[in-house]
Design a protein around this motif. Structure first.
Motif, PDB file in Angstrom:
ATOM      1  N   LEU A  60      10.420  18.546  -4.193  1.00  0.00           N
ATOM      2  CA  LEU A  60       9.247  18.001  -3.511  1.00  0.00           C
ATOM      3  C   LEU A  60       8.527  19.128  -2.763  1.00  0.00           C
ATOM      4  N   ILE A  61       7.230  19.320  -3.085  1.00  0.00           N
ATOM      5  CA  ILE A  61       6.489  20.432  -2.486  1.00  0.00           C
ATOM      6  C   ILE A  61       5.254  19.973  -1.707  1.00  0.00           C
ATOM      7  N   ALA A  62       4.806  18.726  -1.929  1.00  0.00           N
ATOM      8  CA  ALA A  62       3.638  18.226  -1.191  1.00  0.00           C
ATOM      9  C   ALA A  62       3.688  16.707  -1.166  1.00  0.00           C
ATOM     10  N   HIS A  63       3.052  16.147  -0.144  1.00  0.00           N
ATOM     11  CA  HIS A  63       3.214  14.714   0.131  1.00  0.00           C
ATOM     12  C   HIS A  63       1.989  14.205   0.870  1.00  0.00           C
ATOM     13  N   TYR A  64       1.528  13.003   0.502  1.00  0.00           N
ATOM     14  CA  TYR A  64       0.429  12.354   1.231  1.00  0.00           C
ATOM     15  C   TYR A  64       0.687  10.861   1.263  1.00  0.00           C
ATOM     16  N   ALA A  65       0.689  10.290   2.486  1.00  0.00           N
ATOM     17  CA  ALA A  65       1.046   8.882   2.663  1.00  0.00           C
ATOM     18  C   ALA A  65      -0.037   8.135   3.414  1.00  0.00           C
ATOM     19  N   LEU A  66      -0.235   6.863   3.034  1.00  0.00           N
ATOM     20  CA  LEU A  66      -1.194   5.969   3.661  1.00  0.00           C
ATOM     21  C   LEU A  66      -0.481   4.684   4.060  1.00  0.00           C
ATOM     22  N   MET A  67      -0.758   4.189   5.272  1.00  0.00           N
ATOM     23  CA  MET A  67      -0.070   3.012   5.795  1.00  0.00           C
ATOM     24  C   MET A  67      -0.949   1.765   5.677  1.00  0.00           C
ATOM     25  N   PRO A  68      -0.469   0.703   5.035  1.00  0.00           N
ATOM     26  CA  PRO A  68      -1.257  -0.538   4.923  1.00  0.00           C
ATOM     27  C   PRO A  68      -1.370  -1.288   6.249  1.00  0.00           C
ATOM     28  N   PHE A  69      -2.504  -1.934   6.453  1.00  0.00           N
ATOM     29  CA  PHE A  69      -2.695  -2.803   7.612  1.00  0.00           C
ATOM     30  C   PHE A  69      -3.899  -3.703   7.354  1.00  0.00           C
ATOM     31  N   LYS A  70      -4.079  -4.700   8.224  1.00  0.00           N
ATOM     32  CA  LYS A  70      -5.199  -5.631   8.109  1.00  0.00           C
ATOM     33  C   LYS A  70      -6.236  -5.342   9.179  1.00  0.00           C
ATOM     34  N   ALA A  71      -7.501  -5.477   8.800  1.00  0.00           N
ATOM     35  CA  ALA A  71      -8.585  -5.259   9.753  1.00  0.00           C
ATOM     36  C   ALA A  71      -9.756  -6.156   9.388  1.00  0.00           C
ATOM     37  N   THR A  72     -10.567  -6.438  10.398  1.00  0.00           N
ATOM     38  CA  THR A  72     -11.850  -7.093  10.150  1.00  0.00           C
ATOM     39  C   THR A  72     -12.892  -6.000   9.981  1.00  0.00           C
ATOM     40  N   VAL A  73     -13.549  -5.996   8.824  1.00  0.00           N
ATOM     41  CA  VAL A  73     -14.576  -5.017   8.503  1.00  0.00           C
ATOM     42  C   VAL A  73     -15.830  -5.774   8.091  1.00  0.00           C
ATOM     43  N   PHE A  74     -16.894  -5.646   8.872  1.00  0.00           N
ATOM     44  CA  PHE A  74     -18.140  -6.371   8.597  1.00  0.00           C
ATOM     45  C   PHE A  74     -17.884  -7.866   8.418  1.00  0.00           C
ATOM     46  N   ASP A  75     -17.193  -8.453   9.416  1.00  0.00           N
ATOM     47  CA  ASP A  75     -16.971  -9.896   9.505  1.00  0.00           C
ATOM     48  C   ASP A  75     -16.011 -10.448   8.453  1.00  0.00           C
ATOM     49  N   LYS A  76     -15.292  -9.600   7.758  1.00  0.00           N
ATOM     50  CA  LYS A  76     -14.355 -10.062   6.744  1.00  0.00           C
ATOM     51  C   LYS A  76     -13.017  -9.348   6.924  1.00  0.00           C
TER      52      LYS A  76
END
Length: 282
Positions: A60-76
């Motif tokens: 393993l030489i490189a890594h990129y992670a994104l965390m899921p979550f809920k948000a209201t974006v433009f009323d949705k």
């Protein structure tokens, strides 16, 4: 040179190798333990981590992670992702691996129905996100220090929030089970320890009816409060909080946003609600 790119897995062996890379890349940090990464990547009630790893001959030489979550974006309400951990082994830096991993991660996120990516970038990483990955720079997070309650503007003066993270009982319990931090929960605030012995950080104010059971950390000696975020309903003139001069901050913290839909949505700074609880500073 040919590298292998694979989606992140969260089994024990995969987390072990991610922890090892993070510890090599960030030797000054002590938070990258197995318990911390398992908590971040695997136990999140809004979903397991999304992202890619790069390998060279199985290493393993490189890594990129994104965390899921809920948000209201433009009323949705929709599912989004917090740009989280980025790491490239020192021997492989400067080879464009971060951009490659990010582009693959965003394509995977689109395929899985995520609507956007948001993140907090420091001075070193802002350029890459904005100019190489087409993120919008919404603006710089405010940083203030003071004491007491945060005074609010009158209702008619409040700005409309087109972006706000949504916390459930389950997601809040998970967030405050962060094994690398200690928290204190009161009727009005969630506080975190900071590295300065007389200062505690406000993560969230007036979180309502959430139930939470966790051993509280003693913070009586921490008389001053640190507030970081964006909240246009706060009346700073009436609150006992003062802006920290930029020259005294370690780095500016820029809030960045990338729409993953075809609509090319943009956020305005004065319509965003973003608290310290919403990202991984504490």
């Amino acid at each position: 040179m040919e590298y292998e790119f694979l989606p992140i897995k969260t089994d024990k062996a995969s987390i072990d190798e991610i922890v090892a890379l993070l510890q090599i890349t960030f030797p000054e940090s002590n938070k990258f333990t197995y318990a911390y990464i398992e908590w971040q990547y695997k136990n999140n009630p809004d979903g397991e981590v999304v992202g890619y790893n790069a390998y060279d001959s199985g290493k393993l030489i490189a890594h990129y992670a994104l965390m899921p979550f809920k948000a209201t974006v433009f009323d949705k309400e929709e599912l989004g992702l917090l740009s989280l951990n980025t790491a490239t082994h020192p021997a492989y830096q400067g080879k464009g691996l971060f951009v490659k991993l990010a582009e693959m991660s965003y394509e995977l996120a689109r395929h899985n129905g995520y609507g956007f990516v948001i993140g907090v970038a420091n001075a070193n990483s802002s350029y890459g996100f904005i100019y190489k990955l087409n993120f919008q720079k919404i603006g710089e997070l405010e940083a203030r220090i003071g004491f007491g309650a945060l005074k609010r503007l009158k209702d008619e003066e409040n700005k409309v929030n087109y972006y706000k993270r949504e916390w459930s009982d389950a997601s809040l319990r998970w967030r405050l089970n962060n094994p690398s931090c200690n928290y204190k929960v009161t009727e009005d605030f969630i506080f975190s320890m900071t590295s300065v012995f007389f200062i505690k950080a406000i993560l969230f104010e007036k979180y309502g009816g959430f139930l939470f059971h966790k051993k509280e950390t003693e913070m009586k000696l921490r008389k001053l409060n640190l507030w970081i975020g964006i909240d246009n309903s706060i009346d700073w003139k009436a609150s006992n909080y003062f802006e920290i001069p930029k020259r005294l901050r370690p780095s500016p913290l820029n809030l960045i946003f990338k729409d993953l839909t075809v609509n090319n949505r943009k956020l305005e700074l004065n319509t965003v609600l973003f608290n310290a609880l919403d990202f991984d500073a504490y």
